[in-house]
Structure formats: C-alpha cells, structure tokens
Design an enzyme around this catalytic site. Structure first.
Site, PDB file in Angstrom:
ATOM      1  CG  HIS A 141       0.135   6.172  -0.635  1.00  0.00           C
ATOM      2  ND1 HIS A 141      -0.964   6.978  -0.999  1.00  0.00           N
ATOM      3  CD2 HIS A 141      -0.448   5.493   0.528  1.00  0.00           C
ATOM      4  CE1 HIS A 141      -1.984   6.617  -0.482  1.00  0.00           C
ATOM      5  NE2 HIS A 141      -1.778   5.912   0.550  1.00  0.00           N
ATOM      6  CD  GLU A 186      -5.863   5.135   0.568  1.00  0.00           C
ATOM      7  OE1 GLU A 186      -5.074   6.099   0.545  1.00  0.00           O
ATOM      8  OE2 GLU A 186      -6.281   4.194   0.775  1.00  0.00           O
ATOM      9  CG  HIS A 202      -2.004   0.998   1.248  1.00  0.00           C
ATOM     10  ND1 HIS A 202      -3.032   1.029   0.629  1.00  0.00           N
ATOM     11  CD2 HIS A 202      -1.841   2.401   1.639  1.00  0.00           C
ATOM     12  CE1 HIS A 202      -3.879   2.247   0.915  1.00  0.00           C
ATOM     13  NE2 HIS A 202      -2.987   3.000   1.572  1.00  0.00           N
ATOM     14  CD  GLU A 203       1.548   3.668   3.665  1.00  0.00           C
ATOM     15  OE1 GLU A 203       1.667   4.510   3.112  1.00  0.00           O
ATOM     16  OE2 GLU A 203       0.408   3.314   4.226  1.00  0.00           O
TER      17      GLU A 203
HETATM   18 CO    CO Z   1      -3.290   5.133   1.926  1.00  0.00          CO
END
Ligand code: CO
Length: 509
Positions: free
Chosen positions: A270, A296, A266-267
């Site tokens: 980003h 996101e 997830h990170e």
């Molecule tokens: Co996020």
C-alpha cells in the site's frame, strides 16, 4: 474566465488536502500513540474537521463555479488532465451534495452507536443485542442509495463510493466464476495426501528481532524511510498523509512470525503506491490513489504472488534463519514454503489463506447485497452466514462471534466495501502476470532480492496516474484486458497443484 475558476478550484482543493492530511495524521496517532483517555477529545476534533471538510467540499460550487468547469469539460474545452481533474472533483462533490445534512448526521450517529454495540455484542457473542443497530444502519444505507440514485440495484450506489464505475452485476459474474473454480479445488486439496504441519514453524520469535527484520524487509522492497514510518498497532494499516509522509504499521506475535512478515509486506505494498504518487499533483485527484480495489491490488501483489512465492524466500529465508537460528535452523526452505501456503478452511477471514480468502469475501458480498436489495433480513443473517460457510468452505460456525460478528465493517456503515478485497486479488494477479510478460527474468530477479524493476513497472503502470484514469482504464492499458478472474485462477491452479501434488495423485501412494 474558466482559467480563473480553475485556479480558484485548485486552491480550494489544496485546502481540502491539508484537512485530509491532518485527519489521516490524527487517525494514525489514534491507533499508534494516543493514550486511552484521549479518545473523547479526539473523536470531537475528528468530527469537527470532518464537517469542515464536508462544508469546504460543498463550497467548491459556490456561484456555480464547478458547474461552469464541468460544462466546459463536457464540451472538450480542456486538456485530458484538466478534464480528468474536473470529472473526479465533480464525482466527489455530487456524492456530498446529494446527501442532506440531516441524513449525514443520522448516519454518523447510527454508526457511532452501531460500532459500540458491535464491540460489546462480539465480546459477548450476542447477535440479538446488535441486531436493532444493524437494522438501522442497513435501513440508512438503503436511504443513502436512494439519495445517490442508481439504475439497477441500490447496492451499486453504495459500491460507487469504494469502487467507482463497477456494478454488483459485474462483480457477481466474476464471483460466480471464482466459486465454480475454488469450491471444487478446495475439496481436491482436502483430499490430497500431502500433509503440512504448521507446528514445525514454531518457537519464540522475540519482538526486538522481528522489528529489526521487518524494518530491513520493508527497506529492501523499496519503502523509503525518509518519506515514511513503520510502527506497531493491533490492526495493521496504512495512513497516507502525502507521498513524502506515509505511515504504516504492523503487528508482532512472539509465537507466530507469519503475522508480522505478511502484514508488513502487505502494508508496504500500500505504502509503495502512496509514495509513488506524483507529488507535483498533490492537492488534486491526479495526486490521489485510485479505487479501493486498485489500492488493495498493490498490497496483494507484493504479499501474495511475490511475498508468498518460492523465489522470494530463496532470497530471504537464509536471512530469516540467521535472525531466528534457534527456531529455524533445522527447518528446510521447502517446508517453510509449504507452511506459509497451507490451505485450510477456517472461520476467520483475516487469517484465511489465498485459496479460501476470496470465498470469505464472496459470502459477505452476497449477504450484504441481499439485505440491501431486500431479499434477506438482518435477523436472518446469522443463519444465512452459517449456511454459506458450510456450502463454500465445508465448515460449521460454532458461534456468531466467530461468524457474522467477526468483522467491524457493517457496524461502521461500510457496506459495499468487502468486494474490493477480492477485486484487489484479481487485479493484483492480472498486473503481476503483465509485469512478468514485460520484465524478462522477473522470477530470477526476485530470487536475488532485486525488487526495483517490478516496483518501477508498477510506478509507471499504476502509481504515476493518480486518478487520471479509472481502474478499468488502468488495467486495460497495463494488462490489455478488463477486470478478469482468469489470471488469478491460473495462478492458484499452478501454485496449489504443485504444493498439493494434485496432478500426481498416485505417485505418493
Ligand atoms: Co490492504
């Protein structure tokens, strides 16, 4: 004359960006390295830098410099890039300028006290002690909306900070479609005869081994360690400093390998967005990431359709088994895949699966909007929360600690933030399906660990633009349509019909 003003503006923007970079760097340090007694001086330093930033933002219009540039932009006197720059700077300036200093101070105090009160209230499972603080915060946020101005709902003014050009009404339409689809689907999944036992994915996953594995995983997805770091913190996050310095964190749990894996992916999503920004536009909005929903979407795209997909694990699972032979040697890929995609209504948003996650968000959006618009009181929140949890997820809320008190957001004044999480899921699937159409053989590439073509597509479709275009324009250009729930609904249907054998109800009797 405008050229001189433009040069001056860019110099001032650069100063603002240096301040921002420093603030983000300190924020990262606060959560990763700072000793506990350092928090008081850090809070003071942070407050000082934030007020300096605010003052420098207001200085942009000294001598009506910004007004003159906006007039020129309005009469089509600039190229597209400069027009976008002036538009985005103007937006940020307006928001800052419309809020009186006394209001900004009152909100900062209320949220600082609110945060502390929330932390205690959550620990003690005592909503009543938090209620007056939250009432004050909602009251101030309504005032904020009045200062900022709106045409239909005060909620729109608050949403604008996180997802510009988006309204509560538009979100409500998307969310109604999602509810109509997800609630019956969830009931069908719960009736399915397929049972998935997460206990099969158990054992001790030593932190050392997880660390090494996650570092390799981030690199294979395209994370550049010469322009970033991966560290550890209790709540994983991404600290953007510059496209050449992006800090991400993950969290390790020796009993549960899933936390670090999916937090890291997830990170990294980003971070890839941040590392892909045009560095020659640093200091201007064209070198900054877009709306929160768009940000996101970049993390969700890698975490969900890619990182929770079968092709991805066809590539990575043998390596994971090698890293943790004692726990995984006897566990087939098919079972592992089912476990990481198990659907189970649960109380905590951050632990929710792909199907129920969005329902957690819809609940929060509906409640915060109702309080801002005045049709619900803060006092009524816990009961309304329980009622919606039962209606959407079919579960009872045993305590406010596991209900209305679980998230930090409202205590910090972040109202209008939650819907961006769900929008991120919709945008992610819209972009992913468009990438599938543009990159022949994408699925096979993922199963061979070839992530570069997908990253390159995202770079061109999203990352390079910075804030040159709005989120809606970026989606329209990249996917051919406005924000929509359609691709998300198709993805969820296809994936979970297979996993839970929803079409073949009789075959396994
Ligand atoms: Co996020």
């Amino acid at each position: 004359m405008e050229q001189a003003l433009l040069l001056q503006l860019k110099e001032q923007l650069l100063e603002l960006s240096y301040l921002n970079a420093t603030i983000n760097m300190l924020g990262w340090d606060e959560q990763v390295y700072m000793p506990s007694r350092g928090s008081a001086i850090r809070a003071q330093s942070h407050a000082y830098l934030a007020s300096l930033h605010h003052q420098k933002l207001l200085d942009l219009n000294t001598g009506q410099a910004l007004d003159k540039l906006r007039e020129r932009a309005a009469s089509n006197g600039f190229d597209d890039e400069t027009t976008a720059l002036v538009r985005e700077v103007g937006r940020e300036y307006d928001r800052a300028q419309k809020l009186p200093a006394s209001f900004v101070k009152a909100l900062a105090e209320a949220t600082s006290q609110g945060y502390s009160a929330w932390a205690v209230a959550r620990k003690q499972n005592d909503f009543t002690s938090f209620q007056p603080y939250l009432e004050k915060i909602f009251d101030l946020k309504r005032q904020q909306a009045d200062h900022l101005g709106y045409s239909e709902s005060p909620y729109d003014a608050l949403l604008d900070e996180y997802e510009p050009d988006c309204t509560a009404k538009e979100i409500d339409i998307l969310f109604q479609q999602l509810k109509t689809f997800l609630i019956p689907l969830l009931q069908e999944i719960r009736r399915s005869k397929v049972t998935i036992d997460p206990a099969l994915l158990s054992g001790i996953f030593t932190v050392d081994h997880q660390l090494a594995f996650n570092r390799r995983l981030a690199a294979s997805l395209g994370f550049d360690y010469d322009a970033g770091r991966l560290d550890e913190s209790p709540h994983p996050f991404t600290a953007p400093i510059h496209s050449d310095d992006v800090r991400i964190t993950t969290r390790y749990d020796e009993q549960n390998i899933q936390y670090s894996l999916f937090s890291t992916i997830h990170e990294v999503g980003h971070a890839l967005y941040e590392q892909g920004l045009p560095s020659d536009r640093f200091g201007t909005p064209l070198g900054q990431t877009g709306s929160l929903g768009l940000h996101e979407s970049q993390s969700i795209l890698w975490e969900k359709p890619v990182g929770r997909g079968l092709p991805f694990w066809q590539y990575l699972y043998p390596e994971l088994q090698q890293a943790f032979p004692e726990s995984l040697q006897g566990l087939p890929l098919s079972t592992f895949y089912q476990i990481i995609n198990k659907v189970e209504p649960s109380l905590i948003r951050t632990e929710a699966d792909e199907v129920t996650y969005v329902l957690h968000i819809i609940l929060r959006f509906e409640l915060e909007r109702a309080v801002i618009e005045g049709s619900l009181t803060v006092k009524e929140l816990p009961a309304a929360w329980s009622q919606k949890m039962s209606e959407y997820l079919g579960i009872d809320v045993p305590s406010d600690q596991l209900g209305v008190l679980q998230d930090v957001h409202w205590s910090t004044g972040a109202i209008g933030y939650f819907p961006t999480y769900a929008l991120g899921n919709l945008y992610a699937l819209q972009l992913y399906k468009a990438a599938e159409r543009s990159i022949p053989g994408l699925t096979e590439m993922l199963s061979r660990g070839e992530f570069q073509p997908l990253l390159q597509w995202l770079r061109e479709a999203v990352h390079v633009h910075g804030r040159r275009f709005s989120t809606k324009e970026i989606l329209l250009q990249a996917t051919g349509k406005a924000p929509s729930s359609q691709d998300f609904i198709e993805y969820i249907t296809e994936k979970y019909t297979t996993i839970y054998q929803l079409d073949s109800k009789t075959s396994d009797v």
